[in-house]
Design a protein around this motif. Structure first.
Motif, PDB file in Angstrom:
ATOM      1  N   SER A  25      -5.053  -4.597   2.204  1.00 40.61           N
ATOM      2  CA  SER A  25      -4.146  -4.396   3.342  1.00 40.61           C
ATOM      3  C   SER A  25      -2.852  -3.710   2.928  1.00 40.61           C
ATOM      4  O   SER A  25      -2.134  -3.182   3.766  1.00 40.61           O
ATOM      5  CB  SER A  25      -3.840  -5.730   4.027  1.00 40.61           C
ATOM      6  OG  SER A  25      -3.042  -6.544   3.196  1.00 40.61           O
ATOM      7  N   ARG A  26      -2.554  -3.689   1.659  1.00 44.29           N
ATOM      8  CA  ARG A  26      -1.328  -3.050   1.164  1.00 44.29           C
ATOM      9  C   ARG A  26      -1.437  -1.537   1.087  1.00 44.29           C
ATOM     10  O   ARG A  26      -0.451  -0.855   0.926  1.00 44.29           O
ATOM     11  CB  ARG A  26      -0.969  -3.600  -0.208  1.00 44.29           C
ATOM     12  CG  ARG A  26      -0.683  -5.067  -0.162  1.00 44.29           C
ATOM     13  CD  ARG A  26      -0.301  -5.585  -1.493  1.00 44.29           C
ATOM     14  NE  ARG A  26      -0.057  -7.022  -1.378  1.00 44.29           N
ATOM     15  CZ  ARG A  26       0.721  -7.684  -2.169  1.00 44.29           C
ATOM     16  NH1 ARG A  26       1.353  -7.068  -3.150  1.00 44.29           N
ATOM     17  NH2 ARG A  26       0.902  -8.971  -2.007  1.00 44.29           N
ATOM     18  N   GLY A  27      -2.635  -1.004   1.153  1.00 43.44           N
ATOM     19  CA  GLY A  27      -2.817   0.441   1.075  1.00 43.44           C
ATOM     20  C   GLY A  27      -2.847   0.915  -0.371  1.00 43.44           C
ATOM     21  O   GLY A  27      -2.204   0.340  -1.242  1.00 43.44           O
ATOM     22  N   GLY A  28      -3.655   1.947  -0.619  1.00 41.59           N
ATOM     23  CA  GLY A  28      -3.756   2.525  -1.943  1.00 41.59           C
ATOM     24  C   GLY A  28      -4.548   1.688  -2.935  1.00 41.59           C
ATOM     25  O   GLY A  28      -4.631   2.034  -4.106  1.00 41.59           O
ATOM     26  N   LEU A  29      -5.120   0.589  -2.465  1.00 39.17           N
ATOM     27  CA  LEU A  29      -5.827  -0.326  -3.355  1.00 39.17           C
ATOM     28  C   LEU A  29      -7.267  -0.551  -2.922  1.00 39.17           C
ATOM     29  O   LEU A  29      -7.600  -0.448  -1.751  1.00 39.17           O
ATOM     30  CB  LEU A  29      -5.132  -1.694  -3.399  1.00 39.17           C
ATOM     31  CG  LEU A  29      -3.745  -1.759  -4.008  1.00 39.17           C
ATOM     32  CD1 LEU A  29      -3.161  -3.151  -3.824  1.00 39.17           C
ATOM     33  CD2 LEU A  29      -3.793  -1.397  -5.481  1.00 39.17           C
ATOM     34  N   GLY A  30      -8.072  -0.894  -3.899  1.00 40.20           N
ATOM     35  CA  GLY A  30      -9.424  -1.353  -3.659  1.00 40.20           C
ATOM     36  C   GLY A  30      -9.600  -2.655  -4.422  1.00 40.20           C
ATOM     37  O   GLY A  30      -8.786  -3.008  -5.275  1.00 40.20           O
TER      38      GLY A  30
END
Length: 104
Positions: A25-30
Motif C-alpha cells: 500500500s506504500r507504493g513502489g514495493l512488492g
C-alpha cells in the motif's frame, strides 16, 4: 520493477495476505511472504506502480518447487510447497533478479 520485501512469517494465509497488502500500500514495493510452517503457503503482491506480475512470479516458483496456486498481476497466492521457506525465498530472489516479468 521495484523493491521487494521477502520474508518468512509465522502466519496463516489470511494473515499473509493482509500483511502483503499493507506492505504494498506504500507504493513502489512488492512482497513475497512465505509461511514458516510446511507445507508452505505463499503470497506475492505488488503495488500498482511496480512493473512485475505477481501471478508470473508465483507460476515460476510453483513450476520449479511444486505446489499450486494462482491470482492476478497485483496479488497471487499458492500453497502446498513442501520445501523450507528459505529455499522458496532464495528462488523468489532469483526469479525477481532474472529480468522482466510482465505486469499484465
Amino acid at each position: 520493477g521495484g523493491r521487494f520485501v521477502l520474508q518468512a512469517v509465522d502466519a496463516d494465509a489470511n494473515a499473509l495476505k493482509a500483511l502483503a497488502t499493507t506492505i504494498v500500500s506504500r507504493g513502489g514495493l512488492g512482497a513475497v511472504l512465505v509461511s514458516s510452517a510446511r507445507p508452505s503457503l505463499l503470497v506475492i503482491a505488488r503495488a500498482p506502480d511496480v512493473a512485475v506480475s505477481s501471478s508470473d512470479v508465483l507460476a515460476r516458483l510453483i513450476s520449479k518447487l511444486g505446489g499450486r496456486g494462482g491470482g492476478r498481476p497485483d496479488l497471487a497466492q499458492g500453497g502446498g510447497l513442501d520445501v523450507p521457506a528459505e529455499v522458496i525465498l532464495a528462488e523468489a530472489r532469483e526469479v525477481l533478479s532474472r529480468g522482466p516479468l510482465n505486469q499484465s
